[in-house]
Design a protein around this motif. Sequence first.
Motif, PDB file in Angstrom:
ATOM      1  N   LYS A   6       0.811  -1.105  -0.012  1.00 20.79           N
ATOM      2  CA  LYS A   6       0.208  -0.198   0.115  1.00 20.79           C
ATOM      3  C   LYS A   6       0.904   1.168   0.119  1.00 20.79           C
ATOM      4  N   ASN A   7       2.087   1.339   0.735  1.00 20.51           N
ATOM      5  CA  ASN A   7       2.724   2.504   1.063  1.00 20.51           C
ATOM      6  C   ASN A   7       3.454   2.724  -0.177  1.00 20.51           C
ATOM      7  N   ILE A   8       3.793   1.609  -1.184  1.00 25.53           N
ATOM      8  CA  ILE A   8       4.563   1.887  -2.372  1.00 25.53           C
ATOM      9  C   ILE A   8       3.575   2.427  -3.341  1.00 25.53           C
ATOM     10  N   GLU A   9       2.413   1.984  -3.422  1.00 27.97           N
ATOM     11  CA  GLU A   9       1.495   2.416  -4.379  1.00 27.97           C
ATOM     12  C   GLU A   9       1.049   3.796  -4.111  1.00 27.97           C
ATOM     13  N   ASN A  10       1.096   4.141  -2.598  1.00 28.37           N
ATOM     14  CA  ASN A  10       0.648   5.628  -2.462  1.00 28.37           C
ATOM     15  C   ASN A  10       1.630   6.783  -2.617  1.00 28.37           C
ATOM     16  N   VAL A  11       3.039   6.325  -2.463  1.00 30.69           N
ATOM     17  CA  VAL A  11       4.237   7.364  -2.491  1.00 30.69           C
ATOM     18  C   VAL A  11       4.262   7.597  -4.039  1.00 30.69           C
ATOM     19  N   ARG A  94      16.372   1.447   6.283  1.00 31.35           N
ATOM     20  CA  ARG A  94      16.240   0.059   6.338  1.00 31.35           C
ATOM     21  C   ARG A  94      16.728  -0.485   7.440  1.00 31.35           C
ATOM     22  N   ALA A  95      17.982   0.003   7.911  1.00 27.53           N
ATOM     23  CA  ALA A  95      18.495  -0.488   9.157  1.00 27.53           C
ATOM     24  C   ALA A  95      17.955  -0.071  10.725  1.00 27.53           C
ATOM     25  N   PHE A  96      17.110   1.156  10.569  1.00 29.47           N
ATOM     26  CA  PHE A  96      16.751   1.831  11.727  1.00 29.47           C
ATOM     27  C   PHE A  96      15.377   1.917  11.699  1.00 29.47           C
ATOM     28  N   CYS A  97      14.562   1.972  10.705  1.00 30.51           N
ATOM     29  CA  CYS A  97      13.244   2.407  11.001  1.00 30.51           C
ATOM     30  C   CYS A  97      12.299   1.399  10.455  1.00 30.51           C
ATOM     31  N   ASP A  98      10.952   1.371  10.956  1.00 31.73           N
ATOM     32  CA  ASP A  98       9.896   0.433  10.547  1.00 31.73           C
ATOM     33  C   ASP A  98       8.783   1.058  11.100  1.00 31.73           C
ATOM     34  N   GLU A  99       7.511   0.285  11.083  1.00 29.60           N
ATOM     35  CA  GLU A  99       6.232   0.937  11.444  1.00 29.60           C
ATOM     36  C   GLU A  99       6.378   1.551  12.817  1.00 29.60           C
ATOM     37  N   ASN A 100       7.047   0.915  13.607  1.00 31.77           N
ATOM     38  CA  ASN A 100       7.217   1.191  15.023  1.00 31.77           C
ATOM     39  C   ASN A 100       8.374   2.153  15.327  1.00 31.77           C
ATOM     40  N   ARG A 101       9.328   2.594  14.348  1.00 32.49           N
ATOM     41  CA  ARG A 101      10.314   3.058  14.823  1.00 32.49           C
ATOM     42  C   ARG A 101      10.561   4.278  13.813  1.00 32.49           C
ATOM     43  N   PRO A 102       9.912   5.585  14.172  1.00 31.87           N
ATOM     44  CA  PRO A 102       9.856   6.482  13.081  1.00 31.87           C
ATOM     45  C   PRO A 102      11.377   7.411  13.141  1.00 31.87           C
ATOM     46  N   VAL A 103      11.308   8.162  11.848  1.00 29.87           N
ATOM     47  CA  VAL A 103      12.350   8.843  11.716  1.00 29.87           C
ATOM     48  C   VAL A 103      12.005  10.429  11.762  1.00 29.87           C
ATOM     49  N   ALA A 104      12.802  11.320  12.499  1.00 25.99           N
ATOM     50  CA  ALA A 104      12.525  12.916  12.601  1.00 25.99           C
ATOM     51  C   ALA A 104      13.505  13.712  11.904  1.00 25.99           C
ATOM     52  N   TYR A 105      13.231  14.590  11.571  1.00 21.65           N
ATOM     53  CA  TYR A 105      14.174  15.727  10.773  1.00 21.65           C
ATOM     54  C   TYR A 105      13.354  17.015  10.605  1.00 21.65           C
ATOM     55  N   SER A 111      14.436  16.721   0.016  1.00 21.51           N
ATOM     56  CA  SER A 111      12.970  16.305  -0.062  1.00 21.51           C
ATOM     57  C   SER A 111      12.953  14.672  -0.211  1.00 21.51           C
ATOM     58  N   LEU A 112      14.235  14.048  -0.229  1.00 18.76           N
ATOM     59  CA  LEU A 112      14.215  12.592  -0.269  1.00 18.76           C
ATOM     60  C   LEU A 112      13.770  11.932   0.970  1.00 18.76           C
ATOM     61  N   ALA A 117      11.014   7.536   4.062  1.00 16.68           N
ATOM     62  CA  ALA A 117      10.129   7.072   5.093  1.00 16.68           C
ATOM     63  C   ALA A 117       8.803   6.246   4.538  1.00 16.68           C
ATOM     64  N   LYS A 118       8.268   7.016   3.493  1.00 16.50           N
ATOM     65  CA  LYS A 118       7.065   6.290   3.061  1.00 16.50           C
ATOM     66  C   LYS A 118       7.499   4.898   2.501  1.00 16.50           C
ATOM     67  N   LEU A 119       8.601   4.854   1.716  1.00 13.70           N
ATOM     68  CA  LEU A 119       8.998   3.390   1.426  1.00 13.70           C
ATOM     69  C   LEU A 119       9.267   2.575   2.461  1.00 13.70           C
ATOM     70  N   GLN A 120       9.568   2.951   3.308  1.00 12.83           N
ATOM     71  CA  GLN A 120       9.952   2.153   4.506  1.00 12.83           C
ATOM     72  C   GLN A 120       8.918   1.705   5.411  1.00 12.83           C
ATOM     73  N   ASN A 121       7.756   2.555   5.241  1.00 13.61           N
ATOM     74  CA  ASN A 121       6.472   2.544   5.901  1.00 13.61           C
ATOM     75  C   ASN A 121       6.756   3.001   7.578  1.00 13.61           C
ATOM     76  N   CYS A 122       7.444   4.086   7.694  1.00 17.52           N
ATOM     77  CA  CYS A 122       7.837   4.538   8.996  1.00 17.52           C
ATOM     78  C   CYS A 122       7.125   5.838   8.989  1.00 17.52           C
ATOM     79  N   ASN A 123       6.912   6.234  10.432  1.00 17.05           N
ATOM     80  CA  ASN A 123       6.191   7.681  10.583  1.00 17.05           C
ATOM     81  C   ASN A 123       7.330   8.394  10.512  1.00 17.05           C
TER      82      ASN A 123
END
Length: 348
Positions: A6-11, A94-105, A111-112, A117-123
């Motif tokens: 789904k997340n790939i379809e939507n990005v 890929r190493a640090f993020c997933d559905e339960n492990r967000p990224v912040a910036y 803009s990459l 984040a969307k590809l990895q499905n992380c918040n």
Amino acid sequence: MGYFRKNIENVKGYEPGFQPKETDILKLNTNENPYPPSPQVMKVLAEISPEQLRRYPDSVGNEFRQAAAEINGVQLENIMCCNGGDDLLTIAFRAFCDENRPVAYPVPTYSLYPVLAKLQNCNAIEVPFDDEFNLPARLASTNAALTIVCNPNAPNGSFISVGELASLADELSGILLIDEAYVDYAEANCTKLVKEFDNVIILRSMSKGYSLAGIRFGYAIAQSDLIAGLMKVKDSYNVDAVTLAVATAAIKDQKYFHETTEKVKKARGLLVAKLCDLGFEAPQSCANFVLAQSKKCKAGKIYDKLVERRIYIRYFNLPGLDDKLRITVGTDEQNEKLILALDEILSE
Ligand SMILES: Cc1ncc(COP(=O)(O)O)c(C=O)c1O
């Protein structure tokens, strides 16, 4: 069910800067170096042997790692070779993020990051910069698994001090990735933080300062445990033999690197002064681009009129940026051509 997650379809996917086919243009839109790579690079490239192509490359690029370690005052174990800085960003997500492990910036920035984040499905926790692009205090308390600070920041060239980033690294429980893709044009860098903190990863690119955007090479600097972990995630042969040879020749020619970098920095100062003379607001930049805003004419209109003159700069039709133009610093002659065109456009 669709074929894609789904997340790939939507990005929407990352939109790289426009790469025009014509050569008789002035191209100041994707922060390439206006100078060619070191002559040593061209020599190595001409001498690539069939044997180098027949065999797989060194999977970790030890010759490059050794050279980069010496230049950065670290050990070989602290360096990882990547297929461009973007490869390191993908590896980090890929190493640090997933559905339960967000990224912040902080935003606005490169803009990459939201695309990955969307590809990895992380918040993605986006913390706005203030008008002066100071480091937002809230960044320290997001609980993100990965925090990214682009320094100098794209697309405005502001620089956060090494001391402030040291404090941030100290406060974070997750990883701090400092994206130094443009640091070759700044007066300081964060390499020393790698010695102090086990959660800091520095991203370096050879696309800008070393004029190698065409071959795709970047590298990470971090403590050896982090590098070993990142190595598990990378493709086994993520950098090809030709690129490794060329990047090694480029980084070894520090004399040429410093000469060309200094020329760009000098040209940047002149460009900012001339943009200000034309009535633009153009804050000092620590990168090889400047973010300029005209009070007289809409940014989109200036962009279109420059394209009519075969001059390409970057216009981001995004909130907070749609009234500004990002201009890559060219040679003095290229910048002068741009200034003349802008003068004409603003007088129309
Ligand atoms: C802020 C930032 N980080 C990383 C990169 C990646 O650079 P490359 O993949 O060309 O090494 C870029 C490229 O434009 C960038 O602007």
